[in-house]
Write a protein that holds these residues in place. Structure first.
Motif, mmCIF file in Angstrom:
data_model
loop_
_atom_site.group_PDB
_atom_site.id
_atom_site.type_symbol
_atom_site.label_atom_id
_atom_site.label_comp_id
_atom_site.label_asym_id
_atom_site.label_seq_id
_atom_site.Cartn_x
_atom_site.Cartn_y
_atom_site.Cartn_z
ATOM 1 N N TYR A 109 -5.034 -8.665 9.654
ATOM 2 C CA TYR A 109 -3.477 -8.296 8.941
ATOM 3 C C TYR A 109 -2.719 -8.863 10.160
ATOM 4 O O TYR A 109 -1.605 -9.326 9.617
ATOM 5 C CB TYR A 109 -3.357 -6.922 8.582
ATOM 6 C CG TYR A 109 -3.801 -6.827 7.111
ATOM 7 C CD1 TYR A 109 -2.995 -7.241 6.029
ATOM 8 C CD2 TYR A 109 -4.869 -5.909 6.615
ATOM 9 C CE1 TYR A 109 -3.195 -6.925 4.738
ATOM 10 C CE2 TYR A 109 -5.165 -5.473 5.177
ATOM 11 C CZ TYR A 109 -4.475 -5.984 4.429
ATOM 12 O OH TYR A 109 -4.666 -6.053 3.269
ATOM 13 N N MET A 110 -2.922 -8.264 11.157
ATOM 14 C CA MET A 110 -1.927 -8.506 12.410
ATOM 15 C C MET A 110 -1.758 -9.790 12.622
ATOM 16 O O MET A 110 -0.703 -10.096 13.261
ATOM 17 C CB MET A 110 -2.464 -7.663 13.655
ATOM 18 C CG MET A 110 -2.370 -6.068 13.230
ATOM 19 S SD MET A 110 -0.956 -5.400 13.039
ATOM 20 C CE MET A 110 -0.041 -5.525 14.428
ATOM 21 N N PHE A 168 -8.194 -7.928 0.054
ATOM 22 C CA PHE A 168 -7.175 -8.462 1.161
ATOM 23 C C PHE A 168 -6.710 -9.702 0.714
ATOM 24 O O PHE A 168 -5.421 -10.033 1.113
ATOM 25 C CB PHE A 168 -8.097 -8.217 2.339
ATOM 26 C CG PHE A 168 -7.616 -9.167 3.487
ATOM 27 C CD1 PHE A 168 -6.299 -8.753 4.269
ATOM 28 C CD2 PHE A 168 -8.039 -10.154 4.041
ATOM 29 C CE1 PHE A 168 -5.722 -9.454 5.330
ATOM 30 C CE2 PHE A 168 -7.575 -10.951 4.959
ATOM 31 C CZ PHE A 168 -6.594 -10.626 5.640
ATOM 32 N N GLU A 169 -7.632 -10.806 0.592
ATOM 33 C CA GLU A 169 -7.117 -12.050 0.262
ATOM 34 C C GLU A 169 -6.233 -12.059 -1.002
ATOM 35 O O GLU A 169 -5.207 -12.702 -0.998
ATOM 36 C CB GLU A 169 -8.140 -13.089 -0.099
ATOM 37 C CG GLU A 169 -8.836 -12.890 1.359
ATOM 38 C CD GLU A 169 -10.370 -13.763 1.531
ATOM 39 O OE1 GLU A 169 -10.853 -14.052 2.494
ATOM 40 O OE2 GLU A 169 -10.625 -14.227 0.245
ATOM 41 N N LYS A 170 -6.575 -11.276 -1.985
ATOM 42 C CA LYS A 170 -5.644 -11.130 -3.234
ATOM 43 C C LYS A 170 -4.182 -10.786 -3.234
ATOM 44 O O LYS A 170 -3.296 -11.255 -3.510
ATOM 45 C CB LYS A 170 -6.393 -10.234 -4.287
ATOM 46 C CG LYS A 170 -5.559 -10.503 -5.634
ATOM 47 C CD LYS A 170 -6.540 -9.714 -6.706
ATOM 48 C CE LYS A 170 -5.822 -9.839 -8.184
ATOM 49 N NZ LYS A 170 -6.729 -9.163 -9.167
ATOM 50 N N HIS A 171 -4.324 -9.623 -2.212
ATOM 51 C CA HIS A 171 -2.981 -9.073 -1.938
ATOM 52 C C HIS A 171 -2.111 -10.193 -1.172
ATOM 53 O O HIS A 171 -0.826 -10.225 -1.554
ATOM 54 C CB HIS A 171 -3.335 -7.519 -1.017
ATOM 55 C CG HIS A 171 -2.118 -7.250 -0.385
ATOM 56 N ND1 HIS A 171 -1.089 -6.450 -0.876
ATOM 57 C CD2 HIS A 171 -1.719 -7.160 0.992
ATOM 58 C CE1 HIS A 171 -0.192 -6.193 -0.098
ATOM 59 N NE2 HIS A 171 -0.592 -6.707 1.011
ATOM 60 N N ILE A 172 -2.808 -10.714 -0.120
ATOM 61 C CA ILE A 172 -1.842 -11.581 0.656
ATOM 62 C C ILE A 172 -1.487 -12.692 -0.001
ATOM 63 O O ILE A 172 -0.352 -13.362 0.043
ATOM 64 C CB ILE A 172 -2.393 -12.093 1.849
ATOM 65 C CG1 ILE A 172 -3.520 -12.976 1.932
ATOM 66 C CG2 ILE A 172 -2.796 -10.713 2.679
ATOM 67 C CD1 ILE A 172 -4.389 -13.390 2.866
ATOM 68 N N ALA A 173 -2.181 -13.279 -1.080
ATOM 69 C CA ALA A 173 -1.967 -14.398 -1.805
ATOM 70 C C ALA A 173 -0.895 -14.215 -2.645
ATOM 71 O O ALA A 173 0.005 -15.065 -3.208
ATOM 72 C CB ALA A 173 -3.120 -14.864 -2.594
ATOM 73 N N GLN A 174 -0.836 -12.900 -3.068
ATOM 74 C CA GLN A 174 0.264 -12.356 -4.361
ATOM 75 C C GLN A 174 1.504 -12.213 -3.533
ATOM 76 O O GLN A 174 2.625 -12.179 -4.352
ATOM 77 C CB GLN A 174 -0.320 -11.358 -4.908
ATOM 78 C CG GLN A 174 -1.351 -11.377 -5.974
ATOM 79 C CD GLN A 174 -1.841 -10.087 -6.491
ATOM 80 O OE1 GLN A 174 -1.670 -9.067 -5.929
ATOM 81 N NE2 GLN A 174 -2.440 -10.135 -7.826
ATOM 82 N N ASN A 175 1.605 -12.317 -2.271
ATOM 83 C CA ASN A 175 2.693 -11.984 -1.566
ATOM 84 C C ASN A 175 3.062 -13.069 -0.740
ATOM 85 O O ASN A 175 3.928 -13.233 0.210
ATOM 86 C CB ASN A 175 2.580 -10.925 -0.748
ATOM 87 C CG ASN A 175 2.791 -9.382 -1.274
ATOM 88 O OD1 ASN A 175 3.815 -8.925 -1.718
ATOM 89 N ND2 ASN A 175 1.448 -9.154 -1.740
ATOM 90 N N GLY A 176 2.534 -14.490 -1.104
ATOM 91 C CA GLY A 176 3.190 -15.773 -0.426
ATOM 92 C C GLY A 176 2.380 -16.351 0.627
ATOM 93 O O GLY A 176 2.666 -17.245 1.041
#
Length: 292
Positions: A109-110, A168-176
């Motif tokens: 994440y960092m 994790f990957e779904k979350h970051i993909a949904q946020n750009g």
């Protein structure tokens, strides 16, 4: 290089790594491959500048592969035309004491890209279902509740990790964040030849470690767990591409072309237009500067 279709390497259904090629028979010279990569690299560089100005998407490129698969040289050759402010490479090695004070995804994440920038993960979050799967004793370093020995690792532990990585990957993909994952598919024989070259060429001796041979001895286990990880985590929002890696030039071109093809699908990526009020007075600003 018209014979190469990047979608052919995308994992859209369950795969067996042993059925997929590690080399492609392409009737093209190394010089032509190099030229094709150069052209693709230039297009990527221009697109990166546009994405930086657009400032809406980040891009995460994940690279996995066995030792000697060519990850380092691929990064150097594919991203060499990028503006240095727009790309950051992260090489994830054994977690340090600070990283072990957090959950296993924290350090990933960092290292996520800022909007308008690229992050390249050289080894990735998947080390946590690959190396630790082959060496489950490493899990003990994470000091997880209820796990005091390898025998305490529950039967559904790895499946839960796949779910966590998918989330994790779904979350970051949904946020750009645009996520693209590449497995550099190397044959065992080609790895043997590359390890021998490290020993034969004095300037490459520093790359060799006896540990490489210990991990090579567990080749089949790694292949099994790579296959399982890919099949459980190749999703529309974060696809895996299994790229033949026995020929480095071909591998680099496929990865570069895939990144370019995928990013060009985002037709909303445009350079921002100048504020109308400023645009209206461009002639005035030009005149002021010409007076100096």
């Amino acid at each position: 290089m018209k014979t190469i279709k990047c979608d052919d390497f995308r994992v859209d259904s369950s795969i067996k790594l042993s059925d997929l090629p590690t080399a492609l028979n392409i009737d093209t010279s190394e010089k032509k491959k190099s030229k094709a990569l150069e052209k693709t690299r230039e297009k990527l560089s221009k697109l990166q500048d546009k994405m930086y100005a657009h400032n809406r998407y980040g891009v995460l490129i994940c690279l996995q592969g066995m030792d000697t698969a060519g990850k380092d040289s691929l990064i150097r050759e594919v991203f060499k035309e990028f503006n240095s402010r727009g790309v950051v490479v992260h090489s994830f090695k054994t977690p340090n004491s600070s990283e072990l004070e957090h959950d296993y995804l924290w350090r990933h994440y960092m290292a996520l890209p800022e909007k308008g920038k690229f992050s390249v993960f050289n080894r990735t979050q998947y080390e946590n279902v690959l190396v630790t799967r082959v060496h489950p004793e490493y899990i003990l370093n994470e000091n997880l509740p209820g796990i005091e020995s390898v025998a305490d690792i529950p039967a559904d532990f790895w499946q839960k990790r796949y779910e966590q990585i998918n989330n994790f990957e779904k979350h970051i993909a949904q946020n750009g964040t645009i996520v693209l994952k590449f497995f550099l598919h190397l044959s065992k024989e080609e790895q043997r030849q590359r390890l021998l070259r490290r020993l034969d060429k004095e300037e490459h001796n520093w790359k060799f470690s006896p540990g490489d041979l210990k991990e090579r001895a567990r080749w089949d286990e790694y292949q099994q767990y790579y296959e399982e990880a890919i099949n459980n985590t190749s999703k529309k929002h974060a696809p895996w591409y299994v790229v033949p890696a026995d020929n480095k030039e071909t591998c680099r071109y496929i990865v570069a072309k895939t990144i370019l093809d995928e990013l060009e699908k985002y037709t909303d990526i445009k350079e921002p237009e100048l504020d109308p009020e400023i645009k209206k007075h461009i002639a005035v600003y030009r005149e002021e500067l010409q007076k100096e």
